[in-house]
Design a protein around this motif. Structure first.
Motif, short mmCIF file in Angstrom:
data_model
loop_
_atom_site.label_atom_id
_atom_site.label_comp_id
_atom_site.label_asym_id
_atom_site.label_seq_id
_atom_site.Cartn_x
_atom_site.Cartn_y
_atom_site.Cartn_z
N SER A 186 0.71 -1.20 0.02
CA SER A 186 -0.02 0.09 0.01
C SER A 186 1.05 1.32 0.12
O SER A 186 0.37 2.25 0.23
CB SER A 186 -0.92 -0.02 1.02
N THR A 236 1.17 13.60 -6.76
CA THR A 236 0.83 13.60 -8.03
C THR A 236 1.55 12.93 -9.00
O THR A 236 1.24 12.81 -10.49
CB THR A 236 0.21 14.96 -8.97
N GLU A 258 -3.34 4.37 -3.94
CA GLU A 258 -3.85 5.49 -4.53
C GLU A 258 -4.65 6.38 -3.61
O GLU A 258 -4.46 7.76 -3.80
CB GLU A 258 -4.83 5.12 -5.50
N GLU A 259 -5.54 5.89 -2.73
CA GLU A 259 -6.03 6.79 -1.67
C GLU A 259 -5.02 7.55 -0.65
O GLU A 259 -5.36 8.73 -0.80
CB GLU A 259 -6.87 5.74 -0.67
N ARG A 260 -3.90 6.80 -0.40
CA ARG A 260 -2.83 7.52 0.37
C ARG A 260 -2.38 8.63 -0.55
O ARG A 260 -2.15 9.67 0.04
CB ARG A 260 -1.88 6.54 0.81
N SER A 261 -2.12 8.31 -1.65
CA SER A 261 -1.44 9.39 -2.48
C SER A 261 -2.26 10.56 -2.60
O SER A 261 -1.62 11.58 -2.86
CB SER A 261 -0.80 8.74 -3.73
N ARG A 262 -3.32 10.27 -2.94
CA ARG A 262 -4.41 11.39 -2.91
C ARG A 262 -4.40 12.23 -1.95
O ARG A 262 -4.41 13.51 -1.88
CB ARG A 262 -5.76 11.13 -3.25
N GLU A 263 -4.54 11.52 -0.61
CA GLU A 263 -4.55 12.37 0.73
C GLU A 263 -3.13 13.01 1.04
O GLU A 263 -3.41 14.04 1.57
CB GLU A 263 -4.81 11.16 1.93
N GLU A 264 -2.20 12.59 0.45
CA GLU A 264 -1.01 13.48 0.57
C GLU A 264 -0.83 14.34 -0.45
O GLU A 264 0.43 14.77 -0.45
CB GLU A 264 0.37 12.21 0.86
N GLY A 265 -1.47 14.47 -1.43
CA GLY A 265 -1.26 15.26 -2.34
C GLY A 265 -0.24 15.32 -3.37
O GLY A 265 0.31 15.99 -4.06
N ARG A 270 3.25 2.56 1.80
CA ARG A 270 4.00 3.20 2.98
C ARG A 270 5.46 3.25 3.17
O ARG A 270 6.24 3.92 3.70
CB ARG A 270 3.33 3.01 4.46
#
Length: 286
Positions: A49, A87, A78-85, A51
């Motif tokens: 995932s 791109t 993908e959810e985490r990378s969106r949360e962390e901004g 991390r």
């Protein structure tokens, strides 16, 4: 046997919460050791995932491609990378070493944090890392040490062997089948895949740390594939007996907690030659 996607689906969230914070300690150390530059394109093979390698690496380099065979893990990534901004992370579902050919030769750095060592064919995994790199690119992988170097992982299987005998507790219960990070084996595996300037460092050791003995049991029984397969083979009654014994042993050693048991790993790295040797060209043509 390798984990099926269904079994990863069912444990993805437990795994991400209970296991990845620990494997990430090694992943972050690998990122430091491989010395990323802002211009690098990085492949994370067996990304989980994200991390451990993909997400922290994405903050330091141009682009990260995260490859894993469990779609549910990549969904978390993908959810985490969106949360962390972030791109600059993209993910690809791919089985083991079957890398898409359009990815060949496109990365400056390829990392695999406890990924390739669990592939059914480890040599193929090393070859995939090699193929993904541009000439002059570098790879690094982590591999768990021998049983004596990973007490955190051997505790439950060794108590199970004492209780139920070795034939009911197959040797791979410490994890799904894996190649141990024996420095000689790692060196020859990387060299066979075509890498030069091969180096192995370690043992690098961190503690698996949980608040209480019960948390330690849960970490393995709910999120570690090898332990879960062992408990399935034992059946509910014997699994319960094993749990009681493990908690007794941990309480004797650590009281109410925290529980701290170490596990050590080795890091193996190498470079893809700038000019392929004749022998490698022949291998590639075959």
């Amino acid at each position: 046997s390798a984990m099926s996607n269904a079994s990863w689906d069912s444990i993805a969230i437990e795994y991400a919460e209970r296991v990845e914070p620990f494997t990430a300690l090694f992943g972050h150390q690998m990122i430091e050791q491989v010395a990323l530059s802002a211009d690098d394109r990085l492949l994370d093979l067996g990304a989980g995932s994200g991390r451990a390698v993909a997400l922290p690496a994405a903050r330091r380099c141009r682009e990260v491609c995260a490859v894993d065979d469990a779609p549910c893990m990549l969904k978390l990534l993908e959810e985490r990378s969106r949360e962390e901004g972030l791109t600059n992370v993209f993910s690809i579902v791919s089985h083991g070493a079957d890398l898409r050919e359009d990815l060949y030769g496109s990365f400056d750095v390829a990392l695999s944090n406890f990924g390739v060592i669990f592939f059914p064919d480890v040599a193929e995994g090393f070859r995939a890392l090699y193929q993904s790199l541009r000439p002059g690119g570098r790879a690094m992988i982590s591999a768990w040490g021998a049983p004596a170097e990973t007490p955190a992982f051997t505790l439950i299987p060794s108590i199970a062997r004492d209780l139920f005998g070795a034939d009911r507790v197959s040797s791979n219960a410490a994890g799904t089948k894996r190649s141990d990070g024996n420095p000689e084996c790692l060196t020859s595996s990387l060299q066979c895949a075509g890498f030069e300037k091969v180096e192995v460092t370690g043992p690098h050791s961190y503690d698996v740390e949980t608040q209480t003995p019960v948390d330690f049991w849960d970490r393995f029984s709910l999120a570690a594939p090898g332990t879960m397969q062992l408990l399935e083979r034992l059946g509910p009654d014997d699994a319960q007996t094993l749990r009681t014994k493990v908690l007794e042993r941990l309480s004797a050693q650590f009281g109410a907690g925290p529980v701290k048991l170490p596990a050590a790993a080795y890091f193996a790295s190498g470079c893809k030659p700038l000019i392929p040797t004749e022998q490698q060209q022949q291998q590639q043509q075959q």
